[in-house]
Design a protein around this motif. Structure first.
Motif, PDB file in Angstrom:
ATOM      1  N   ASN A 248     -17.147  -4.716   4.496  1.00  9.21           N
ATOM      2  CA  ASN A 248     -17.008  -4.589   5.949  1.00  9.21           C
ATOM      3  C   ASN A 248     -15.854  -5.470   6.451  1.00  9.21           C
ATOM      4  O   ASN A 248     -16.069  -6.436   7.197  1.00  9.21           O
ATOM      5  N   PRO A 249     -14.637  -5.139   6.045  1.00  8.42           N
ATOM      6  CA  PRO A 249     -13.494  -5.959   6.455  1.00  8.42           C
ATOM      7  C   PRO A 249     -13.158  -5.748   7.929  1.00  8.42           C
ATOM      8  O   PRO A 249     -13.429  -4.688   8.504  1.00  8.42           O
ATOM      9  N   GLU A 250     -12.547  -6.756   8.516  1.00  5.51           N
ATOM     10  CA  GLU A 250     -12.113  -6.632   9.907  1.00  5.51           C
ATOM     11  C   GLU A 250     -10.917  -5.690  10.012  1.00  5.51           C
ATOM     12  O   GLU A 250     -10.799  -4.924  10.968  1.00  5.51           O
ATOM     13  N   ILE A 251     -10.043  -5.765   9.002  1.00  7.89           N
ATOM     14  CA  ILE A 251      -8.894  -4.862   8.938  1.00  7.89           C
ATOM     15  C   ILE A 251      -8.623  -4.492   7.476  1.00  7.89           C
ATOM     16  O   ILE A 251      -9.088  -5.168   6.556  1.00  7.89           O
ATOM     17  N   VAL A 252      -7.842  -3.418   7.289  1.00 11.05           N
ATOM     18  CA  VAL A 252      -7.442  -2.977   5.949  1.00 11.05           C
ATOM     19  C   VAL A 252      -5.919  -2.895   5.903  1.00 11.05           C
ATOM     20  O   VAL A 252      -5.303  -2.239   6.748  1.00 11.05           O
ATOM     21  N   LEU A 253      -5.328  -3.592   4.943  1.00  4.90           N
ATOM     22  CA  LEU A 253      -3.886  -3.478   4.706  1.00  4.90           C
ATOM     23  C   LEU A 253      -3.668  -2.506   3.559  1.00  4.90           C
ATOM     24  O   LEU A 253      -4.130  -2.741   2.445  1.00  4.90           O
ATOM     25  N   VAL A 254      -2.993  -1.402   3.838  1.00  3.90           N
ATOM     26  CA  VAL A 254      -2.672  -0.413   2.803  1.00  3.90           C
ATOM     27  C   VAL A 254      -1.292  -0.765   2.252  1.00  3.90           C
ATOM     28  O   VAL A 254      -0.278  -0.589   2.928  1.00  3.90           O
ATOM     29  N   ALA A 255      -1.280  -1.309   1.031  1.00  2.00           N
ATOM     30  CA  ALA A 255      -0.042  -1.828   0.439  1.00  2.00           C
ATOM     31  C   ALA A 255       0.188  -1.184  -0.925  1.00  2.00           C
ATOM     32  O   ALA A 255       0.108  -1.832  -1.965  1.00  2.00           O
ATOM     33  N   VAL A 256       0.463   0.103  -0.894  1.00  2.32           N
ATOM     34  CA  VAL A 256       0.632   0.851  -2.149  1.00  2.32           C
ATOM     35  C   VAL A 256       2.087   1.244  -2.387  1.00  2.32           C
ATOM     36  O   VAL A 256       2.376   2.211  -3.080  1.00  2.32           O
ATOM     37  N   GLY A 257       2.998   0.457  -1.813  1.00  2.00           N
ATOM     38  CA  GLY A 257       4.413   0.715  -2.031  1.00  2.00           C
ATOM     39  C   GLY A 257       5.087   1.379  -0.847  1.00  2.00           C
ATOM     40  O   GLY A 257       4.512   1.495   0.241  1.00  2.00           O
ATOM     41  N   ARG A 258       6.313   1.814  -1.074  1.00  2.00           N
ATOM     42  CA  ARG A 258       7.111   2.412  -0.020  1.00  2.00           C
ATOM     43  C   ARG A 258       7.673   3.746  -0.502  1.00  2.00           C
ATOM     44  O   ARG A 258       7.825   3.967  -1.704  1.00  2.00           O
ATOM     45  N   THR A 259       7.977   4.602   0.445  1.00  2.00           N
ATOM     46  CA  THR A 259       8.520   5.915   0.119  1.00  2.00           C
ATOM     47  C   THR A 259       9.880   6.081   0.804  1.00  2.00           C
ATOM     48  O   THR A 259      10.077   5.607   1.939  1.00  2.00           O
ATOM     49  N   PRO A 260      10.853   6.693   0.135  1.00  2.00           N
ATOM     50  CA  PRO A 260      12.187   6.851   0.738  1.00  2.00           C
ATOM     51  C   PRO A 260      12.113   7.597   2.069  1.00  2.00           C
ATOM     52  O   PRO A 260      11.356   8.559   2.215  1.00  2.00           O
ATOM     53  N   ASN A 261      12.889   7.140   3.031  1.00  2.00           N
ATOM     54  CA  ASN A 261      12.963   7.847   4.302  1.00  2.00           C
ATOM     55  C   ASN A 261      13.609   9.211   4.094  1.00  2.00           C
ATOM     56  O   ASN A 261      14.475   9.377   3.228  1.00  2.00           O
ATOM     57  N   GLU A 262      13.168  10.170   4.886  1.00  2.00           N
ATOM     58  CA  GLU A 262      13.722  11.513   4.772  1.00  2.00           C
ATOM     59  C   GLU A 262      15.209  11.493   5.105  1.00  2.00           C
ATOM     60  O   GLU A 262      15.636  10.921   6.101  1.00  2.00           O
ATOM     61  N   CYS A 263      15.972  12.102   4.236  1.00  2.00           N
ATOM     62  CA  CYS A 263      17.424  12.146   4.435  1.00  2.00           C
ATOM     63  C   CYS A 263      17.951  13.396   3.751  1.00  2.00           C
ATOM     64  O   CYS A 263      17.866  13.518   2.529  1.00  2.00           O
ATOM     65  N   GLU A 264      18.434  14.307   4.544  1.00  2.00           N
ATOM     66  CA  GLU A 264      18.942  15.563   3.991  1.00  2.00           C
ATOM     67  C   GLU A 264      20.137  15.294   3.081  1.00  2.00           C
ATOM     68  O   GLU A 264      21.094  14.621   3.459  1.00  2.00           O
ATOM     69  N   LYS A 265      20.050  15.772   1.847  1.00  2.90           N
ATOM     70  CA  LYS A 265      21.111  15.533   0.871  1.00  2.90           C
ATOM     71  C   LYS A 265      22.325  16.414   1.185  1.00  2.90           C
ATOM     72  O   LYS A 265      22.197  17.620   1.382  1.00  2.90           O
ATOM     73  N   VAL A 266      23.469  15.778   1.226  1.00  2.00           N
ATOM     74  CA  VAL A 266      24.736  16.463   1.504  1.00  2.00           C
ATOM     75  C   VAL A 266      25.677  16.213   0.332  1.00  2.00           C
ATOM     76  O   VAL A 266      25.896  15.062  -0.064  1.00  2.00           O
TER      77      VAL A 266
END
Length: 410
Positions: A248-266
């Motif tokens: 029963n935590p007061e808050i949950v930190l979801v720390a499973v890494g990062r994902t590249p921001n969307e960027c259309e390849k040119v």
């Protein structure tokens, strides 16, 4: 339409490094940033986290100072001032980068930019022609189905920096660098801290002995953790784990890494930094930028990793599990054997060296100053300096560095 030699979208470590190096070579550079100069590392990652971590470590040290003959009465934690110090640090460093860009005559456009072609960028109502374009738009906290950020109970690594008050308890999902460092922060501040990790060990990307030592340190600091475990169900802020443990935590930190921001390849555009989905570390992004602009090569297999806190954790090169099917030698020195460690009362950890054919191929350190020590070993490995030659080097005493010297003779 104004013309530039180099156009860069994104002003994080990759972007501003490319801009400064390009300008130093006499190029006319334009840099686009829709948010704050400095990117994730300065504003939402490396720097703010290390600032808060330092405050938490100092707080814990003060509480334990009687062991060193110093009594501090009435020491109190004011988390609002911790956050204030963090913000001042960010602002000071950001102004430094902005001044460097200004002095280098880099044109900075504070607008969201869109890459139209390999030679054209639009921002606001303007278009910019560039002989070369670099996209360095970074990354964002990774989402997990069922644990989507609501910025109140489910927090991202961005959200956690905005806390005004400390929670009484927290569940951290994921035990990579982000999860480990925040677990240390909250534990140092006296918050009831629990970590859940899907892999069989904490810090799964590390050498197995490092992971096991982290688990031992967490146990000593009364940080609860569950490995080979996931979040099975959440109902009204009650968290049920896959092992049927109920939290029963007061808050949950979801720390499973990062994902590249969307960027259309040119086609024809250069992509560097987190947006490439490669190694998501600021120093990797910086080296990519320098390689692109200055043509200074670097070895992607020798990018040191550091996890901060006490003790620090750092490694470079091969892990022992990578060498299981080959012939190799291992040497291990306990930090407790070092005079400096005993003086400092920082005796937890070890220095582990892996070698093949008389040369180092991997180094793994759990120790105070590990972030600095690992660089000595990175230089040795990259330049293929033999162990016999390294033995000829004189290491100062008493230091943590002499643990490396001792390990060379094991």
């Amino acid at each position: 339409m104004e013309e530039f030699d180099l156009g860069i979208v994104g002003a994080g470590p990759a972007g501003y490094t490319a801009a400064l190096h390009g300008a130093s070579l006499g190029q006319k550079v334009v840099l686009f940033e829709k948010e704050n100069i400095g990117g994730v590392c300065l504003n939402k990652g490396c720097i703010p986290t290390k600032s808060i971590l330092h405050s938490s470590t100092l707080y814990k040290s003060i509480k334990n100072s009687e062991d060193f003959g110093i009594t501090v009465d009435g020491a109190k934690l004011d988390y609002a001032k911790v956050v204030e110090h963090k913000n001042k640090t960010i602002e000071k460093l950001r102004k430094g980068i902005e001044l460097a860009l200004k002095n280098s005559k880099v044109t900075v456009i504070r607008e969201e930019a869109k890459i139209l072609s390999k030679n054209e960028i639009s921002a606001g109502d303007e278009k910019f022609k560039c002989k070369k374009i670099i996209c360095a738009t970074g990354s964002s906290p990774k989402l997990i189905k069922g644990l989507e950020f609501d910025h109140k109970f489910f927090l991202s690594s961005d959200d956690i920096l905005s806390l005004v008050n400390l929670p009484k308890s927290i569940l951290i999902v994921g035990s990579g660098a982000i999860g480990i460092e925040w677990a240390r922060i909250f534990s140092n501040f006296g918050v009831e801290t629990t970590v859940v990790e899907l892999a069989s060990h904490l810090l799964p990307l590390a050498d197995i002995e490092v992971s096991k030592r982290v688990e031992r340190i967490f146990k000593a600091n009364k940080i609860k953790f569950y490995t080979q475990t996931s979040v099975k169900e959440i109902a009204d802020k009650t968290v049920i784990l896959s092992n049927d443990e109920i939290l029963n935590p007061e808050i949950v930190l979801v720390a499973v890494g990062r994902t590249p921001n969307e960027c259309e390849k040119v086609d024809g555009v250069i992509y560097i930094g987190d947006v490439t989905g490669e190694i998501q570390l600021a120093h990797f992004a910086i080296k990519q930028a320098i390689q692109e602009i200055e043509h200074v090569e670097f070895r992607k297999d020798l990018v040191p990793a550091v996890v901060y806190g006490t003790p620090e954790i750092a490694w470079v090169g091969k892990r022992e599990q990578d060498l299981e099917d080959t012939e190799y030698k291992k040497s291990n020195v306990l930090i407790s054997s070092l005079g400096k460690a005993q003086c400092d009362g920082e005796t937890d950890g070890f220095i582990k060296l892996l070698s093949q054919n008389g040369k180092l191929v991997g180094a793994h350190i759990v120790s105070v100053e590990a972030s600095a020590l690992i660089q000595q070993l990175t230089i040795a490995i990259q330049n293929e300096i033999s162990i016999d030659k390294l033995k000829e080097v004189c290491f100062a005493h008493p230091t943590y560095s002499e643990g490396i010297f001792d390990a060379l003779f094991k």
